[in-house]
Scaffold this active site. Structure first.
Site, PDB file in Angstrom:
ATOM      1  N   LYS A 177     -11.056   7.124   3.258  1.00 42.92           N
ATOM      2  CA  LYS A 177     -10.310   7.111   2.006  1.00 42.92           C
ATOM      3  C   LYS A 177     -11.137   7.812   0.923  1.00 42.92           C
ATOM      4  O   LYS A 177     -12.364   7.656   0.875  1.00 42.92           O
ATOM      5  CB  LYS A 177     -10.040   5.649   1.628  1.00 42.92           C
ATOM      6  CG  LYS A 177      -9.197   5.396   0.399  1.00 42.92           C
ATOM      7  CD  LYS A 177      -9.012   3.895   0.224  1.00 42.92           C
ATOM      8  CE  LYS A 177      -8.081   3.532  -0.913  1.00 42.92           C
ATOM      9  NZ  LYS A 177      -7.883   2.062  -1.000  1.00 42.92           N
ATOM     10  N   SER A 211      -3.299   0.973  -1.501  1.00 43.28           N
ATOM     11  CA  SER A 211      -3.674   2.309  -1.915  1.00 43.28           C
ATOM     12  C   SER A 211      -4.301   3.142  -0.801  1.00 43.28           C
ATOM     13  O   SER A 211      -4.559   4.332  -0.987  1.00 43.28           O
ATOM     14  CB  SER A 211      -4.678   2.201  -3.081  1.00 43.28           C
ATOM     15  OG  SER A 211      -5.847   1.502  -2.676  1.00 43.28           O
ATOM     16  N   SER A 266      -4.614  -3.513  -0.466  1.00 43.63           N
ATOM     17  CA  SER A 266      -4.544  -2.074  -0.225  1.00 43.63           C
ATOM     18  C   SER A 266      -4.793  -1.626   1.203  1.00 43.63           C
ATOM     19  O   SER A 266      -4.638  -0.447   1.517  1.00 43.63           O
ATOM     20  CB  SER A 266      -5.524  -1.344  -1.149  1.00 43.63           C
ATOM     21  OG  SER A 266      -5.044  -1.312  -2.471  1.00 43.63           O
TER      22      SER A 266
END
Length: 409
Positions: A42, A119, A143
């Site tokens: 990420k 996210s 997330s």
């Protein structure tokens, strides 16, 4: 073996998961338990020589290339895994939706007309599409657990503070945890065996279904939860009872989490936001504005309540009990859903995810396909530090039930 970098991915990004500045490959530095596996990170995780964008072009432009790998990236490269670049995150990780106004909304392979959740959206999309074996994410308010449920992936929230946050852009340090997602259950467990120690191996005594969390989820989760209950009872000889998370309504849990985490996030990023003046998506901008207006008195009251709630749920679990709950309140949200629908689902989901969030506990998502054909996850919640044992139990349960990534689906 010395790590080397190639400024390209060895495959086409068919799901829009990678950020433009994250298309590179870093070779492992040695052979190890993860040799032969590939992963993505990420775009909150530092990779030496590359800039970290945190989901926002202004952040990218105002920060120099990283001088070193983040602790987890370095650990995985040292364990033999190959890094395939950096994936999209919602801006500063401040959303569980999975749509970035600057970089797009990655494709949810199992539900193409629906979002991935966020996210950790790009990490989920990349793992679900099979472009990498696993992907690093973060989980503050859901997330990783939410994208795992939405995309049909094995995923988790780790015990708060268990894995190093060094070299990772924070959202709310009081709640940030380092995580990973994988389509295959054995790969998911293999990563856990590498990153986690097994010093805390409880002998599970029983399980409790969190009735208040289950009440927040759509009815399609109930048959999946029932299957997990039956398997734990009949195949693992664990008595199963039913109880709420605490004597406090989950809406209070949600409000407490939102107050404390938002205040913490604003204290973390206010200097950069006020000086750099970045452009955020409307919903995320609204969250920052709300965070900036939280008073010290309000957060002190919320922190006091947080302490009480944390103690209550930890007392429910003790040292060797697990809890069963849905991983999200709904299947993945349709792309283009109106703001009111998104906000309502977000609120219901946060009532579920705030239990582990406020209590700092590990939670593992077991991925299934619901009766409507969409992915939906059931979670096991465990005592602090029981992460690896919880992963092993979840994978064993998943294999008994032919969950996704267990040679089925």
């Amino acid at each position: 073996m010395n790590s080397s970098t190639t400024n390209a991915l060895p495959f086409e990004d068919t799901v829009g998961a990678w950020v433009p500045h994250g298309r590179f490959t870093v070779a492992p530095v040695s052979e190890g338990p993860l040799s032969g596996l590939t992963f993505a990170a990420k775009d909150l995780f530092d990779v030496a020589g590359h800039r970290t964008g945190a989901g926002n072009p202004t952040w990218l432009d105002t920060h120099a290339p990283a001088s070193a790998h983040s602790a987890l990236v370095a650990q995985l490269l040292g364990a033999g895994a190959t890094l395939h670049g950096k994936t999209i995150t919602d801006e500063l990780a401040y959303s569980i939706h999975g749509d970035n106004m600057h970089y797009g909304a990655p494709l949810n392979t199992r539900a193409p007309d629906r979002v991935t959740g966020g996210s950790s959206s790009g990490s989920a999309a990349a793992a679900a599409a099979g472009l990498v074996d696993f992907a690093l994410g973060t989980d503050t308010g859901g997330s990783t657990r939410v994208p795992g449920s939405y995309c049909g992936l094995w995923s988790l929230r780790t015990t708060h503070g268990l894995l190093s946050t060094e070299g990772v852009v924070p959202l709310s340090p009081l709640f940030d945890t380092m995580t990973w997602l994988a389509a295959d259950a054995d790969v998911f467990e293999r990563v856990g065996q590498t990153l986690l120690n097994d010093s805390n191996e409880p002998v599970w005594r029983d399980a409790v279904v969190l009735t208040d969390a289950c009440a927040q989820a759509e009815p399609l989760f109930a048959p999946l939860i029932d299957r997990v209950i039956d398997t734990l009872s009949t195949q693992f000889s664990l008595p199963v009872s039913y109880a709420p998370s605490s004597d406090t309504e989950l809406e209070i849990w949600r409000q407490t989490y939102i107050t404390v985490s938002a205040y913490d996030a604003w204290q973390t990023h206010k200097d950069w936001i006020t000086s750099a003046r970045p452009t955020f998506a409307e919903a995320i901008q609204g969250r920052w504005q709300a965070a900036a207006n939280i008073s010290v008195e309000a957060v002190e009251q919320a922190r006091s309540l947080e302490t009480k709630l944390k103690a209550q749920v930890r007392n429910v679990l003790g040292v060797n009990r697990i809890a069963i709950l849905p991983s999200a309140s709904s299947p993945a949200i349709e792309r283009g859903a109106d703001a009111a629908t998104v906000d309502a689902i977000r609120a219901s989901t946060f009532r579920i995810t705030s239990v582990a969030g406020l209590a700092g506990l590990p939670q593992v998502n077991i991925p299934f396909i619901a009766q409507n054909g969409l992915p939906a996850g059931v979670s096991l919640l465990g005592p602090a530090g029981s992460d690896l044992a919880l992963i092993r139990l979840a994978v064993a349960v998943g294999k008994k039930l032919n969950a996704l990534g267990c040679g089925h689906g």
